[in-house]
Write a protein that holds these residues in place. Structure first.
Motif, PDB file in Angstrom:
ATOM      1  N   LEU A 285       0.839  -1.204   0.000  1.00  0.00           N
ATOM      2  CA  LEU A 285       0.000   0.000   0.000  1.00  0.00           C
ATOM      3  C   LEU A 285       0.878   1.260   0.000  1.00  0.00           C
ATOM      4  CD1 LEU A 285      -2.902   1.177   0.287  1.00  0.00           C
ATOM      5  CD2 LEU A 285      -2.429   1.317   2.737  1.00  0.00           C
ATOM      6  N   PHE A 286       1.902   1.264   0.881  1.00  0.00           N
ATOM      7  CA  PHE A 286       2.810   2.421   0.919  1.00  0.00           C
ATOM      8  C   PHE A 286       3.452   2.626  -0.444  1.00  0.00           C
ATOM      9  CE2 PHE A 286       3.098   1.862   5.674  1.00  0.00           C
ATOM     10  CZ  PHE A 286       2.599   3.104   5.973  1.00  0.00           C
ATOM     11  N   LEU A 287       3.895   1.515  -1.039  1.00  0.00           N
ATOM     12  CA  LEU A 287       4.560   1.630  -2.337  1.00  0.00           C
ATOM     13  C   LEU A 287       3.568   2.125  -3.396  1.00  0.00           C
ATOM     14  CD1 LEU A 287       6.707  -1.643  -2.248  1.00  0.00           C
ATOM     15  CD2 LEU A 287       7.558   0.699  -2.099  1.00  0.00           C
ATOM     16  N   SER A 288       2.296   1.677  -3.291  1.00  0.00           N
ATOM     17  CA  SER A 288       1.299   2.101  -4.280  1.00  0.00           C
ATOM     18  C   SER A 288       1.054   3.604  -4.186  1.00  0.00           C
ATOM     19  CB  SER A 288      -0.001   1.337  -4.081  1.00  0.00           C
ATOM     20  OG  SER A 288      -0.763   1.920  -3.045  1.00  0.00           O
ATOM     21  N   VAL A 373       3.483  -4.470  -5.445  1.00  0.00           N
ATOM     22  CA  VAL A 373       2.244  -3.728  -5.162  1.00  0.00           C
ATOM     23  C   VAL A 373       1.056  -4.506  -5.718  1.00  0.00           C
ATOM     24  CG1 VAL A 373       1.034  -1.546  -5.495  1.00  0.00           C
ATOM     25  CG2 VAL A 373       3.504  -1.571  -5.302  1.00  0.00           C
ATOM     26  N   ALA A 374       1.323  -5.272  -6.789  1.00  0.00           N
ATOM     27  CA  ALA A 374       0.254  -6.003  -7.455  1.00  0.00           C
ATOM     28  C   ALA A 374      -0.478  -6.961  -6.525  1.00  0.00           C
ATOM     29  CB  ALA A 374       0.826  -6.761  -8.636  1.00  0.00           C
ATOM     30  N   LEU A 376      -1.921  -6.303  -3.976  1.00  0.00           N
ATOM     31  CA  LEU A 376      -3.127  -5.675  -3.432  1.00  0.00           C
ATOM     32  C   LEU A 376      -4.330  -5.882  -4.350  1.00  0.00           C
ATOM     33  CD1 LEU A 376      -1.710  -2.245  -2.258  1.00  0.00           C
ATOM     34  CD2 LEU A 376      -2.284  -4.203  -0.850  1.00  0.00           C
ATOM     35  N   LEU A 377      -4.054  -6.200  -5.594  1.00  0.00           N
ATOM     36  CA  LEU A 377      -5.132  -6.363  -6.565  1.00  0.00           C
ATOM     37  C   LEU A 377      -5.709  -7.755  -6.382  1.00  0.00           C
ATOM     38  CD1 LEU A 377      -3.137  -4.907  -9.573  1.00  0.00           C
ATOM     39  CD2 LEU A 377      -4.576  -3.693  -7.963  1.00  0.00           C
TER      40      LEU A 377
ATOM     41  N   SER B  51      -5.989  -8.374 -13.610  1.00  0.00           N
ATOM     42  CA  SER B  51      -5.086  -7.751 -12.636  1.00  0.00           C
ATOM     43  C   SER B  51      -3.686  -7.598 -13.195  1.00  0.00           C
ATOM     44  CB  SER B  51      -5.011  -8.597 -11.364  1.00  0.00           C
ATOM     45  OG  SER B  51      -6.256  -8.583 -10.746  1.00  0.00           O
ATOM     46  N   SER B  55      -1.641  -4.240 -13.504  1.00  0.00           N
ATOM     47  CA  SER B  55      -0.285  -4.075 -12.950  1.00  0.00           C
ATOM     48  C   SER B  55       0.659  -3.523 -14.004  1.00  0.00           C
ATOM     49  CB  SER B  55       0.279  -5.415 -12.481  1.00  0.00           C
ATOM     50  OG  SER B  55      -0.577  -5.980 -11.550  1.00  0.00           O
ATOM     51  N   LEU B  60       3.492  -1.489 -12.271  1.00  0.00           N
ATOM     52  CA  LEU B  60       3.802  -2.291 -11.083  1.00  0.00           C
ATOM     53  C   LEU B  60       4.447  -3.618 -11.473  1.00  0.00           C
ATOM     54  CD1 LEU B  60       0.426  -1.819  -9.150  1.00  0.00           C
ATOM     55  CD2 LEU B  60       2.557  -0.553  -8.851  1.00  0.00           C
ATOM     56  N   ARG B  87       3.984   7.392  -9.235  1.00  0.00           N
ATOM     57  CA  ARG B  87       2.806   6.942  -8.471  1.00  0.00           C
ATOM     58  C   ARG B  87       2.368   8.033  -7.494  1.00  0.00           C
ATOM     59  NH1 ARG B  87       5.400   1.941  -8.392  1.00  0.00           N
ATOM     60  NH2 ARG B  87       6.172   2.240  -6.279  1.00  0.00           N
ATOM     61  N   PHE B  93      -4.902   4.511  -6.504  1.00  0.00           N
ATOM     62  CA  PHE B  93      -5.582   3.225  -6.576  1.00  0.00           C
ATOM     63  C   PHE B  93      -6.753   3.188  -5.602  1.00  0.00           C
ATOM     64  CE2 PHE B  93      -1.201   2.467  -7.756  1.00  0.00           C
ATOM     65  CZ  PHE B  93      -1.256   1.573  -8.811  1.00  0.00           C
ATOM     66  N   PHE B  95      -8.870  -0.047  -3.930  1.00  0.00           N
ATOM     67  CA  PHE B  95      -8.817  -1.513  -3.908  1.00  0.00           C
ATOM     68  C   PHE B  95     -10.144  -2.106  -3.440  1.00  0.00           C
ATOM     69  CE2 PHE B  95      -4.622   0.205  -2.805  1.00  0.00           C
ATOM     70  CZ  PHE B  95      -3.890  -0.260  -3.882  1.00  0.00           C
ATOM     71  N   HIS B  99      -7.935  -1.378   2.147  1.00  0.00           N
ATOM     72  CA  HIS B  99      -6.542  -1.163   2.569  1.00  0.00           C
ATOM     73  C   HIS B  99      -6.321   0.175   3.249  1.00  0.00           C
ATOM     74  CE1 HIS B  99      -5.001  -4.892   1.124  1.00  0.00           C
ATOM     75  NE2 HIS B  99      -5.501  -4.697  -0.090  1.00  0.00           N
ATOM     76  N   LEU B 112      -2.236  10.633   4.184  1.00  0.00           N
ATOM     77  CA  LEU B 112      -1.001   9.845   4.018  1.00  0.00           C
ATOM     78  C   LEU B 112      -0.317  10.049   2.653  1.00  0.00           C
ATOM     79  CD1 LEU B 112       0.765   7.888   5.613  1.00  0.00           C
ATOM     80  CD2 LEU B 112      -0.562   6.019   4.670  1.00  0.00           C
ATOM     81  N   ILE B 116       3.373  11.674   1.929  1.00  0.00           N
ATOM     82  CA  ILE B 116       4.430  10.999   1.162  1.00  0.00           C
ATOM     83  C   ILE B 116       4.973  11.963   0.093  1.00  0.00           C
ATOM     84  CG2 ILE B 116       4.826   9.156  -0.546  1.00  0.00           C
ATOM     85  CD1 ILE B 116       3.072   7.360   1.199  1.00  0.00           C
ATOM     86  N   ASP B 170      -9.925  -1.263  -8.553  1.00  0.00           N
ATOM     87  CA  ASP B 170      -9.942  -2.719  -8.717  1.00  0.00           C
ATOM     88  C   ASP B 170     -11.142  -3.299  -7.964  1.00  0.00           C
ATOM     89  OD1 ASP B 170      -9.241  -5.357  -9.146  1.00  0.00           O
ATOM     90  OD2 ASP B 170      -7.751  -5.379  -7.528  1.00  0.00           O
TER      91      ASP B 170
END
Lengths: 825, 227
Positions: A285-288, A373-374, A376-377, B51, B55, B60, B87, B93, B95, B99, B112, B116, B170
């Protein structure tokens, strides 16, 4: 983000403290830090108080230590080089007040004293040496004799007024001198006391201080002329404390903490691995959201760092608090209060905590950067699982092992122990799994749950190996230490028969002998006085002995110091002649009876001629008999006994030992009152002191053992936790397929009961082998089975496994089962 | 980026997987052009590779062959740090399973991605977006105190707060009941329209797909644009 990272890390940690892996991790790390802090602080205090021979503790820059009075020319050489000197004489002596006596270590000094460091007294004194006619005593003397400041104490023939309590003083001397309470006396009172006669046992020290170059020059000039009874102690080449029982005891306790540290490390490793897995979707999630992999790793190191800080603070404080109780714990054994520990010893435990968490946290933290990150999908359930980076784990484990070995200060011994523990753990795990596998097959058709049991054993085999390895090792170590401790104490007590002497009387001068003989005879104290003359072994068969010996023989103690020689008509009753004959009356030659070990160690034979240097005079004799000596008999025992004609004319002192029953102990005081210059050593007091130290050593081992047990159980918990998801899924599947909840519970009970039985039995087996080997080769006591272990260990292991598993296992309802299967499908 | 220009373009895209018995082509020579401001639904059966396609389009994952260009720049030529920055600045995104971070309040969760990006005024912007999704009075609530629908609304606010050029959703209603799902969809499309964001939506739901301007079906390794 730079400011947000610590904040997120802190919040993340705070929330995750509720998870079982963090609780387990914190508990294990806290135990490790508390234990290491406690051990490093107490060792430091004991070492700087009693053992360390360096810096101000030496009382000088350089010390010449001798068992004979210091040569004039040593002092002259120092003065020529512009160095400051002072002399100290230290010896054991009984000090009395009224009917009470205590064995103390008298230090006779003269100003200036000390040359380095300081003497601290209560009340504070302006002088650093007691005035003539007065003395300063350490607390234990004052307590034992019931004295107050201003009272008089008896020091040989001299009565001295106690003017201060000695709180701290450098220059404690060596051997028993360090442990006996000290009495500081002015040199002017020595003669009046008459406690020291020619040939009396004492340590003479020349304390020297001054410029470094002058000191070096003194050392260089002194070394070639150094005699066998002299030794140089200096700050430049100060030798570490070796061979000292207390120092050995300390390093033993430190070494025994290795098991705890190892188990704690393994627990932290597994907990962090589990934590790492659980963090993957969070990291994704952080990376996304665009956090860079580097910043993500930084975030996890922040989290580990904050956790390590909390652990370091709590563990360090707990360790320091426990260590502050050491004075209480060692009360009655310490001659004075222990000095404060150096600040560095307070940071060792916390530093180890940081090293453990950051090094073991490195692999899972770095792995987060690689999380896809994928994952999460979820529409295609395409989550990828990360492969463990074994290389990273290997690096962090090697680094951590290096840190642990450094902490234990005996890297070689610790490395051997580390490897042995590792290999035994692997072997036990493998054996246990093999036995479980066979048992499973045996039970397959005999029990209703037999087939399921086989499946379960196969599925859990990796974890069973780890759990069994840890459990067997833990139970084996615990039982060996427990039983061996009892055996050791029994053996130690059995060494001393009921009627062994409890007093040694030494330094009896020739002129005092008839009086002492009479005193003892009048009181029907059955004993015999032995003459004691000191001599150094120099020749073998009329040629210098050193060139005739090999390297190993040259290390023998009998060549490194002066020996106590004696002469007598008849063989001592407590010795047995095992070779040759006692004196041949026909022979005109001097004859020698030698102790067996010395004969064997130096490779001597009957008929060899030994030459001694006795106060500059050569004396020699032929070996005509070999004796077996019981050193533990507490009788005066000698390596070398001469036929009377050889030594009769040499000046020496006399020595004896005798037994005084408890109700006759007042006679010891009478003896000292009549002959104040004699040195009477109360063996009971000495033994009590020794027993006290042994007891404390056993207690500290027990403390380390409890910590080990606690970490071991935490480790088993985390290993069970690792497989918990898998177990839950399996139970859910079984119940969905029609098994009843009680059946799945019985399957768990069966699995853990069997695992416990196998671990317990393997532990018994290996403990018995280890104990038998120890009894046979070390303690030399008859072999015996320890039946109590055969029942307790399997029961204990089964109980531990079932208890921990039941705590972690929550019964599943059928609707939960479906949910679990759906989520994990 | 002006509305109507090419935002994302997949050229000759191919993805291969190794299996026990050899290799498996998930798709071969796939071409797709997406313009700024478009809403596109990608539909297909389970296992069709939706998916994986998402990606690849989001940078990703790396394709076995072909390229994906974002605003004309090939994604595979970017470093990890450059992709992370992309990103952070341009992509968001939503989900299926929300999340949200459980230890953060709704407001902190929305703030958040702004933190970042080290964007000033993250907190006020986050509470503004929470008001936009109708959760203005729930800013201090933690995810555990919110219903599923509310949690997904927080996730939507989080996605839009960064003002992204491209939004991937998604199965955004996959974990919600029908009524709640409907509300979420309304909100998502209305905000998307207001912001002019390009939306790529993955769904099984054909009714939901119909809300998008374009529908692309993925099957047997090829895409077909449905009318």
């Amino acid at each position: 983000m730079s400011s947000a990272i610590p904040r997120i890390a802190r919040r993340q940690l705070w929330m995750q403290l509720r998870t079982i892996e963090w609780r387990v991790l914190i508990f294990a790390a806290l135990l490790a830090v508390t234990l290491t802090s406690f051990l490093s602080i107490v060792s430091d205090r004991l070492e700087s108080g009693l053992l360390r021979e360096s810096a101000s503790v030496l009382g000088a820059d350089l010390v010449v230590r001798s068992s004979r009075p210091i040569h004039e020319q040593r002092t002259e050489l120092a003065k020529e080089l512009g160095l400051t000197t002072t002399q100290v004489i230290q010896f054991p002596t009984m000090v009395g007040a009224g009917d009470n006596l205590i064995l103390s270590s008298a230090k006779v000094i003269t100003a200036p004293y000390p040359l380095r460091g300081e003497v601290i007294t209560d009340p504070p004194m302006s002088a650093t040496v007691p005035e003539p006619g007065t003395a300063w005593a350490e607390e234990r003397i004052i307590d034992q004799l019931g004295l107050s400041i201003g009272d008089t104490l008896q020091f040989g023939y001299a009565d001295l007024v106690l003017t201060a309590t000695l709180k701290q003083s450098p220059d404690r001397g060596s051997g028993f001198n360090t442990l006996n309470p000290h009495l500081l006396v002015n040199k002017q009172d020595l003669e009046k006391s008459a406690v020291l006669g020619p040939g009396s046992r004492a340590e003479f020290r020349l304390l020297i201080s001054g410029e470094n170059s002058a000191l070096k020059s003194f050392e260089t000039q002194l070394k070639p002329t150094l005699e066998s009874h002299e030794r140089i102690l200096s700050l430049i080449n100060d030798q570490p404390v070796t061979g000292n029982a207390l120092a050995n005891g300390l390093s033993y306790v430190r070494l025994s903490s290795l098991t705890t540290l190892l188990l704690a490390s393994l627990t932290i490793l597994l907990a962090l691995r589990r934590f790492g897995h659980a963090q993957q979707s969070r990291s994704a999630l952080f990376l996304s959201m665009g956090l860079t992999p580097k910043a993500l790793v930084t975030l996890y190191f922040w989290q580990l760092g904050i956790a390590a800080t909390v652990i370091a603070l709590l563990g360090g404080t707990a360790g320091a608090l426990l260590a502050s109780l050491a004075d209480l714990w060692l009360s009655g054994l310490l001659p004075q209060a222990l000095p404060n520990a150096q600040w560095s010893s307070y940071i060792i435990g916390p530093a180890l905590g940081y090293a453990m968490l950051l090094l073991l946290g490195m692999p899972p933290a770095l792995e987060q950067a690689k999380v896809p990150v994928a994952q999460l999908l979820r529409s295609d359930q395409s989550s990828t699982t990360q492969k463990a980076s074994w290389g990273l784990y290997a690096v962090s484990l090697v680094l951590l092992s290096a840190v642990l070995l450094l902490f234990l200060a005996a890297p070689a011994a610790a490395a051997v122990l580390l490897v042995m523990l590792g290999i035994s753990g692997l072997l036990f795990g493998w054996l246990a799994q093999l036995i479980l596998h066979s048992l499973g097959h045996f039970l397959a058709n005999r029990l209703a749950l037999g087939r399921l049991l086989i499946m379960r054993l196969r599925q859990q085999r990796k974890w069973h190996r780890l759990q069994a390895g840890v459990m067997v090792l833990l139970l084996m170590l615990l039982s060996v230490i427990w039983v061996a401790r009892q055996d050791l104490v029994k053996e130690w007590q059995a060494q001393f028969p009921e009627d062994v002497p409890n007093y040694f009387l030494i330094n009896i001068q020739e002129w005092q002998k008839p009086g002492v003989d009479q005193f003892l005879a009048d009181r029907e104290i059955d004993t015999e006085l032995y003459p004691m003359i000191r001599g150094r072994l120099v020749d073998l068969n009329d040629a210098p002995i050193r060139p005739q010996l090999n390297e190993e023989q040259l290390k023998d103690n009998s060549l490194r110091r002066e020996l106590n020689l004696t002469w007598r008509e008849q063989p001592p009753v407590q010795n047995q002649i095992i070779q040759g004959e006692w004196w041949d009356p026909e022979s005109n030659d001097h004859q020698i009876s030698i102790e067996r070990d010395m004969l064997e160690d130096l490779g001597l034979e009957l008929g060899d001629r030994l030459g001694f240097d006795v106060g500059g005079q050569p004396v020699s004799g032929v070996i005509t008999s070999v004796r077996e000596v019981k050193w533990e008999s507490f009788q005066p025992n000698f390596y070398v006994i001469f036929s009377p004609a050889a030594l009769q004319s040499y000046p020496g002192t006399w020595i004896t030992s005798f037994k005084l029953a408890e109700e006759r102990k007042a006679q010891a005081n009478e003896l000292l009152r009549e002959f104040p210059s004699l040195t009477l050593i109360d063996i009971d007091q000495l033994m009590k002191q020794l027993a006290g130290w042994l007891e404390r050593l056993a207690e500290s081992s027990a403390f380390v053992l409890i910590m080990t047990l606690a970490t071991g159980l935490i480790l088993v918990t985390i290993t069970l936790l690792q497989a918990l998801e898998q177990r839950k899924t399996e139970v859910a599947l079984l119940q969905t397929l029609g098994a009843r909840a009680t059946e799945t519970k019985h399957l768990d009970l069966l699995e853990f009961g069997l695992l416990g039985l196998v671990c317990g039995s393997l532990a018994v087996f290996s403990a018995e082998i280890t104990l038998a080997a120890m009894n046979e080769f070390l303690l030399k006591i008859p072999l015996s089975a320890h039946w109590e272990l055969w029942f307790t260990l399997p029961a204990l292991a089964s109980f531990a496994f079932i208890a921990i598993a039941s705590l972690l296992r929550a019964p599943l309802k059928i609707e939960q089962c479906y949910a679990i299967l759906k989520n994990n499908g | 980026m002006t509305s109507g220009s090419v935002l994302l373009e997949a050229k000759q895209l191919g993805k291969q997987f190794k299996t026990g018995s050899g290799t498996l082509d998930l798709f071969v020579n796939l071409n797709l052009t997406i313009h700024a401001g478009e809403t596109i639904a990608i539909i297909g059966k389970s296992g069709a590779g939706k998916s994986t396609l998402l990606s690849l389009l989001a940078g990703l994952d790396t394709a076995t062959s072909g390229t994906v260009e974002f605003e004309g720049k090939p994604l595979e030529s970017l470093t990890d740090a450059e992709r992370a920055k992309l990103r952070a600045d341009k992509i968001a995104f939503i989900f299926q399973s929300f999340h949200l971070l459980p230890e953060l309040t709704a407001q902190d969760n929305v703030a958040l991605p702004l933190e970042i990006r080290q964007q000033a005024g993250a907190e006020s912007k986050a509470s503004e977006w929470l008001r936009n999704v109708g959760l203005g009075d729930r800013t201090d609530h933690y995810p555990s105190q919110l219903s599923g629908g509310e949690q997904q609304r927080v996730a939507i606010a989080r996605a839009f707060a960064g003002n992204p050029a491209l939004l991937f959703a998604d199965e955004p209603t996959g974990n919600l009941d029908e009524a709640t799902g409907q509300q979420i969809v309304e909100q998502l499309f209305s905000l998307n329209e207001q912001q002019g964001t390009t939306l790529i939506l993955i769904t099984h739901d054909l009714e939901l797909a119909k809300r998008c301007q374009r529908r692309i079906q993925l099957s047997n390794g090829a895409i077909e644009e449905l009318s």
